[in-house]
Each structure stands twice: as structure tokens, then as C-alpha cells.
Write a protein that holds these residues in place. Sequence first.
Motif, PDB file in Angstrom:
ATOM      1  N   LEU A 337       0.820  -1.203   0.000  1.00  0.00           N
ATOM      2  CA  LEU A 337       0.000   0.000   0.000  1.00  0.00           C
ATOM      3  C   LEU A 337       0.862   1.265   0.000  1.00  0.00           C
ATOM      4  N   VAL A 338       1.831   1.323   0.906  1.00  0.00           N
ATOM      5  CA  VAL A 338       2.622   2.544   1.071  1.00  0.00           C
ATOM      6  C   VAL A 338       3.621   2.718  -0.071  1.00  0.00           C
ATOM      7  N   VAL A 339       4.351   1.661  -0.387  1.00  0.00           N
ATOM      8  CA  VAL A 339       5.400   1.769  -1.405  1.00  0.00           C
ATOM      9  C   VAL A 339       4.839   1.654  -2.816  1.00  0.00           C
ATOM     10  N   GLY A 340       3.811   0.851  -2.971  1.00  0.00           N
ATOM     11  CA  GLY A 340       3.245   0.652  -4.307  1.00  0.00           C
ATOM     12  C   GLY A 340       2.297   1.747  -4.737  1.00  0.00           C
ATOM     13  N   ALA A 341       1.452   2.230  -3.811  1.00  0.00           N
ATOM     14  CA  ALA A 341       0.449   3.244  -4.157  1.00  0.00           C
ATOM     15  C   ALA A 341       0.852   4.650  -3.726  1.00  0.00           C
ATOM     16  N   GLY A 342       1.667   4.755  -2.687  1.00  0.00           N
ATOM     17  CA  GLY A 342       2.057   6.070  -2.171  1.00  0.00           C
ATOM     18  C   GLY A 342       2.710   6.969  -3.212  1.00  0.00           C
ATOM     19  N   PRO A 343       3.735   6.500  -3.920  1.00  0.00           N
ATOM     20  CA  PRO A 343       4.347   7.350  -4.949  1.00  0.00           C
ATOM     21  C   PRO A 343       3.379   7.742  -6.061  1.00  0.00           C
ATOM     22  N   CYS A 344       2.445   6.842  -6.404  1.00  0.00           N
ATOM     23  CA  CYS A 344       1.442   7.164  -7.429  1.00  0.00           C
ATOM     24  C   CYS A 344       0.623   8.376  -6.989  1.00  0.00           C
ATOM     25  N   TYR A 345       0.175   8.348  -5.743  1.00  0.00           N
ATOM     26  CA  TYR A 345      -0.623   9.466  -5.233  1.00  0.00           C
ATOM     27  C   TYR A 345       0.208  10.743  -5.194  1.00  0.00           C
ATOM     28  N   TRP A 346       1.460  10.663  -4.748  1.00  0.00           N
ATOM     29  CA  TRP A 346       2.311  11.836  -4.627  1.00  0.00           C
ATOM     30  C   TRP A 346       2.496  12.516  -5.983  1.00  0.00           C
ATOM     31  N   VAL A 347       2.782  11.716  -7.011  1.00  0.00           N
ATOM     32  CA  VAL A 347       3.004  12.272  -8.349  1.00  0.00           C
ATOM     33  C   VAL A 347       1.712  12.867  -8.912  1.00  0.00           C
ATOM     34  N   LEU A 348       0.607  12.117  -8.806  1.00  0.00           N
ATOM     35  CA  LEU A 348      -0.660  12.584  -9.366  1.00  0.00           C
ATOM     36  C   LEU A 348      -1.149  13.854  -8.672  1.00  0.00           C
ATOM     37  N   SER A 349      -1.035  13.896  -7.373  1.00  0.00           N
ATOM     38  CA  SER A 349      -1.527  15.074  -6.646  1.00  0.00           C
ATOM     39  C   SER A 349      -0.782  16.331  -7.063  1.00  0.00           C
ATOM     40  N   ARG A 350       0.497  16.207  -7.362  1.00  0.00           N
ATOM     41  CA  ARG A 350       1.261  17.377  -7.782  1.00  0.00           C
ATOM     42  C   ARG A 350       1.036  17.722  -9.243  1.00  0.00           C
ATOM     43  N   LEU A 351       0.888  16.722 -10.073  1.00  0.00           N
ATOM     44  CA  LEU A 351       0.614  16.988 -11.481  1.00  0.00           C
ATOM     45  C   LEU A 351      -0.706  17.732 -11.669  1.00  0.00           C
ATOM     46  N   PHE A 352      -1.725  17.299 -10.937  1.00  0.00           N
ATOM     47  CA  PHE A 352      -3.047  17.894 -11.116  1.00  0.00           C
ATOM     48  C   PHE A 352      -3.181  19.246 -10.433  1.00  0.00           C
ATOM     49  N   ARG A 353      -2.160  19.653  -9.691  1.00  0.00           N
ATOM     50  CA  ARG A 353      -2.149  20.999  -9.139  1.00  0.00           C
ATOM     51  C   ARG A 353      -1.169  21.913  -9.887  1.00  0.00           C
ATOM     52  N   SER A 354      -0.538  21.373 -10.932  1.00  0.00           N
ATOM     53  CA  SER A 354       0.464  22.131 -11.675  1.00  0.00           C
ATOM     54  C   SER A 354      -0.137  22.701 -12.959  1.00  0.00           C
ATOM     55  N   ARG A 355       0.687  23.413 -13.712  1.00  0.00           N
ATOM     56  CA  ARG A 355       0.236  23.956 -14.997  1.00  0.00           C
ATOM     57  C   ARG A 355       0.093  22.880 -16.061  1.00  0.00           C
ATOM     58  N   HIS A 356       0.496  21.647 -15.724  1.00  0.00           N
ATOM     59  CA  HIS A 356       0.396  20.533 -16.664  1.00  0.00           C
ATOM     60  C   HIS A 356      -0.866  19.698 -16.422  1.00  0.00           C
TER      61      HIS A 356
END
Length: 366
Positions: A337-356
Motif C-alpha cells: 500500500l505505502v510503497v506501491g500506491a504512495g508514490p502514485c498518489y504523490w506524483v498525481l496530486s502534484r501533477l493535477f495541481r500544476s500547470r500541466h
Amino acid sequence: MRRKIPLLRGLAILAVLIGHAALWSIEPLNPPVGSPLPVDPWARLQFELLAAVVELSYFSVPAFFFGAGLFATFAVQKPGLRENAAFLVARTKGLLVPLAIWSVVAFGVAWVLGIPSMSAYALNRLALGQVEWGYFFPLAMLQMYLLTPLLVAQARRAPRRLLALGLGVQVLAVAVRGLGSQAGLLDIPTLGAGPGNYAIWRWSAYITAGVVAGLHASAIEKWLKARRRGLLALLAVSTAMMVVEGHLLAVGTLDVGWYASQTRPAVVLFAFAALAAFFAVDFPARPAVRFIEGVGALSFGLFLVHPIGYRILHELFDQFAGTLAHTQPLALAPIYLVVGAGPCYWVLSRLFRSRHRAKAALVFGH
């Protein structure tokens, strides 16, 4: 009712992430069909606990279909495909483009990990209707959207008839699943445990319930709130029934695939009880609730990306921690859960708050 959908999506995707983590960690303990469950007391206890966690996540896919059906009633105002072409094209693009991208990635990861026979792997994935675990969902969702103009029109004319039809088809799907198991037809799509989850008829009751709820949201939510205690009691009872049902079927048929099957009578009851109880309860706007709603906004991207992370972790555990994977799977579930899904959430949350975020929506869906 509509205002609660973001929270429902968040709870549903968290349940998916947790359930799949338990499913991957339990995999080394899964006996082949025809063999009994683990006899070692500690291994058996871990197996039963992880199987129960998997089953508790089974409200999630019904919740996604229910929510999509509810929202579709606001987008579809006239019957007919032509009249709703813009909506349908947008939803098709939003589903199929991310699915195609991540299917290629998932297949490439499988190739890099060294699947013994890529041809056998590809044929098996084709039979399942998915390149990676859970990828059936966009295909089933696409079918739902294409039928939405017809469903909404029918819900306006005869909502009770539509609900009865949806439930009747759902019951038929459950019956066919059971008959397929007894007749040894598990590998035939729509009859087996995994094969056929992309077929819309396996989710018909939740879809039609969502469409009808979208047209009568206020009245339905008021009715549910008046029966809150009874619905919470039903949820508790149906949860116990679902876990016991899975255990008895797995032990009685020597097939652990029943644990992973969402096409069971008690699972259908549990899913509806969970949805009804959710809408019967009010949730204050606290930081935890807002966080879960934020996770829900990323649900489709998380749905597509996390199985790849879990598969990579599974291969690493198998290669470098095989003994741990076979003896302590309960300890591995949080790591998935933490290692497999955690990075996915971290990347997506920042992408969807960025200009991209517009490009991110194309790649990960929305």
C-alpha cells in the motif's frame, strides 16, 4: 446526494488500494483449485484476515458505477446517441486514451520483469479483458456511458421497472457465476471469477440504481436518513454474511477464487447496504474528509497506475524475499500500500495541481 460523490469516490479508491494490497500479499498462500486452504494455523489466520480485507473493499466498484450513473443523469437531458454525442465522445476519450497508455506500460513492465511466456501471458490477459489487474473497469464503464441515454430515458418513464430490470440482470449474473463454477467453466468470460468483469451485466444493479437516484436524489436521501439505524445494522449483518459466504464457498468447493469474486449474493447485498448507509449518514467538513475527497479526484489515475507498482513489488518480493512473502504476507500488505500506491498518489496530486494538469488529465483520466 450528489455532493457526497467526491467523498464516496475517495473512500472507494482507498478501498481498492487496500484490497489490492491484501490480494497481492495473499497470493503466495493461494492453493491451486482442488487443493485445501493452508493448514498451518498462522498461515491460515493470515489468509483468512487478508481475504476478509479484500472482501471489505467490494463496495468500491459498485460505488464507482453508482456515482457515474448518478452524474450521467445531469449530463444526459435528451435520449439518443446523436443528441449526447459531445458528452459520449468526451467520456470515451477520457476512458480509452488513459487505458491504452497504461496498458502499453503494464505490458512493457511485464516484459521487463521476464514473464516466462509472453504469448501465453497475452492470451490470458485477453481472456480476462484486461492487460493488468483492474483494467476491466474502463471497458465496463464505457459500455455504461454508451447506454446512459437509453437508461436515463427509461428511468424518467418507469424508474421501478428499470430498477427491477437492473436487479434481475444482476441476479442472473450471480446465478451464472455459480453455475459456471459448478460446471467447470471458470475460464469462459462472464462465467468465471475474473474473466468477464468487463461485461456490463455484472454491474447492472448498481448502474440502474445510480441513474434512478440521480433523478430522485433528494427524496431517496431523505428516505435513507430516516432509516439510518436499520441500514447500519444491515451493513453489519451483510458484512458478516459476505465474509462467511466467501469462506464456506472457498472451503466447500476447494476454490479460493470465490474470495476474489464480487459476483456473489452476499457481496451484492453488502454493496447496496454500504451505499445506502453511506448516504444515510452526514459527514462534517473536517480535514480528513477533505483529504479523502482529494484522493477521490485522482481515483481514475490511481486505479490505472497502482497495479503496475504492486506488480513490480510482487516480483521484487518473490526474487529477494521469497521466504518472507510465503510466511508473513500480513506484514507485506502495508508495504504494498505505502510503497506501491504512495508514490502514485504523490506524483498525481502534484501533477493535477500544476500547470500541466490538462495533459495529466489526458494521460491519467479524470
